[in-house]
Design an enzyme around this catalytic site. Structure first.
Site, PDB file in Angstrom:
ATOM      1  N   GLY A  60      12.032  -6.184  -8.588  1.00 57.05           N
ATOM      2  CA  GLY A  60      13.450  -6.503  -8.514  1.00 57.05           C
ATOM      3  C   GLY A  60      14.314  -5.263  -8.591  1.00 57.05           C
ATOM      4  CG  ASP A  61      14.682  -3.014 -12.184  1.00 58.17           C
ATOM      5  OD1 ASP A  61      15.878  -2.977 -12.517  1.00 58.17           O
ATOM      6  OD2 ASP A  61      13.814  -3.571 -12.865  1.00 58.17           O
ATOM      7  CB  SER A  62      11.574  -1.143  -6.618  1.00 62.33           C
ATOM      8  OG  SER A  62      10.993  -0.568  -7.770  1.00 62.33           O
TER       9      SER A  62
ATOM     10  CB  ALA B 214      16.385   1.290  -6.154  1.00 66.10           C
TER      11      ALA B 214
END
Length: 404
Positions: free
Chosen positions: A171-173, A176
């Protein structure tokens, strides 16, 4: 190695305000292609990711990748002097990347509208759990929550078990990567409307849950038009047959994607199912979907008789997409990874060698590069402050006052 001048983002200044994964990964990619990235960290320990997962001499091995090519500047953002230095850097930056909760930068006098009033060319990438607006904007939002709310967790796993997570911070990646795309589009717009001095900047508002939601294929129209809620299906790709994970005789897992019409026929011939290869009901995907269990059963029955290397040889000869599921051990010795130079050799400050993943995507004329691995905390304090006009005496005073 490519020279810095040849890199596509050479001359672009990026200020990274944030910690952990989404914001730092976004800035990392810009730095890999030549941008000067100044990462602001707290003097008290720095970014928490410095101590995540496997450590070397007290510092995360992840750090060497996540913060490569970045300059580490320590600033106590609770002090007005620290915030003033950050504001100076923000007004000089081409791109500001932040992943605090909405409202934090505004309290520090560094919100997008506040900076835009001084420098209309300001580009700010804001990554947060739920975006800068809406009833949930002030809530903390980690990648795991974004994956859940965005739909990914619901469809991940087996139907008879609770949802599972992907084994990385997807999710974070993904957020990003949306930040990088948004930054590049905003930079292009700024340049065609007058450039760094006169161009129009903008805010790139990236919500983690929306970034995940953006990957969810036909989820919305399938529900809206047909009332279909996509459910968990284990290793299979629902509605696209056959595409699943099977187990070979030696206990290895193999992914076989025979879902193209011509590919399906070749697959059936390769596994000895001439009857299914010639069955008119199975010529198209919509017909195969109705007999998913039968098709998967036939493929698994064949896999039960084969060891994985033999199975891959047969499927390769039949031009059927298939592959084993790689661990990092498999990757490190795989001829494709090696031919594509997907590992870089570097060393820590003490001379210990370490391999890092190579940079993607691969640009033919201006490829990215690792100029240095993750820096020590505050390693670039003097360099950055001197570039702002601070003298050695002023820098020493800032250290004495606990600003750095």
């Amino acid at each position: 190695m490519t020279s810095k001048q040849a890199m596509p983002l050479a001359g672009i200044k990026v200020l990274e305000l944030g910690t952990l994964i989404a914001g730092p990964f976004c800035a990392r990619m810009l730095g890999e292609f030549g941008a000067e990235v100044i990462k602001v960290e707290s003097p008290q320990g720095g970014d928490p990711i410095r101590t995540w997962r496997v450590l070397k001499d007290g510092t995360s091995l992840w750090w060497s990748v996540q913060s490569r090519n970045k300059k580490s500047l320590t600033l106590n953002m609770k002090s007005e002097k620290g915030r003033e230095i950050a504001r100076q850097l923000a007004l000089e930056a081409d791109i500001i990347i932040e992943n605090y909760r909405p409202g934090v930068l505004e309290k520090w006098g560094m919100g997008y509208e506040q900076l835009k009033a001084i420098n209309p060319a300001t580009i700010m990438v804001r990554l947060s759990g739920f975006g800068q607006t809406g009833p949930m904007k002030d809530l903390p939002g980690f990648g795991a929550i974004g994956e859940s709310m965005g739909g990914l967790r619901y469809v991940s796993g087996h139907a008879d078990r609770p949802p599972v997570r992907v084994g990385v911070s997807i999710g974070d990646s993904v957020a990003a990567l949306h930040g990088v795309i948004g930054a590049m589009m905003a930079l292009r717009h700024r340049d065609v409307t007058g450039g760094r001095l006169k161009g129009e900047g903008q805010m790139v508002d990236v919500a983690l849950y929306e970034s995940v939601f953006n990957l969810m294929e036909s989820l919305v129209p399938e529900y809206d038009h047909a009332g279909v809620v996509r459910e968990r299906t284990g290793g299979a790709l629902p509605g696209i047959v056959p595409s699943n994970t099977y187990t070979t005789r030696d206990g290895e897992n193999i992914v076989i994607a025979g879902n193209g019409d011509a590919i399906f026929k070749r697959l059936m011939l390769a596994i000895g199912r001439i009857d299914m290869a010639g069955d008119p009901e199975l010529e198209r995907n919509d017909g195969r979907v109705k007999r998913t269990g039968e098709i998967d059963g036939a493929i698994q029955a064949w896999c039960d008789t084969m060891e994985i290397d033999s199975a891959l040889t047969v499927l390769k000869a039949a031009d059927v997409p298939a592959g084993k599921i790689y661990s990092v051990r498999d990757m490190m010795t795989d001829p494709q990874f090696l031919a594509r130079e997907m590992f870089e050799q570097h060393q820590f400050a003490d001379g210990t060698p370490v391999k890092l993943p190579a940079i993607s995507p691969k640009l033919s004329a201006t490829p990215g590069q690792t100029r240095w691995i993750g820096p020590a905390l505050g390693q670039h304090n003097e360099e950055v402050l001197q570039s702002l006009g601070y003298s050695a005496e002023q820098i020493a005073a800032l250290k004495q006052d606990g600003v750095l």
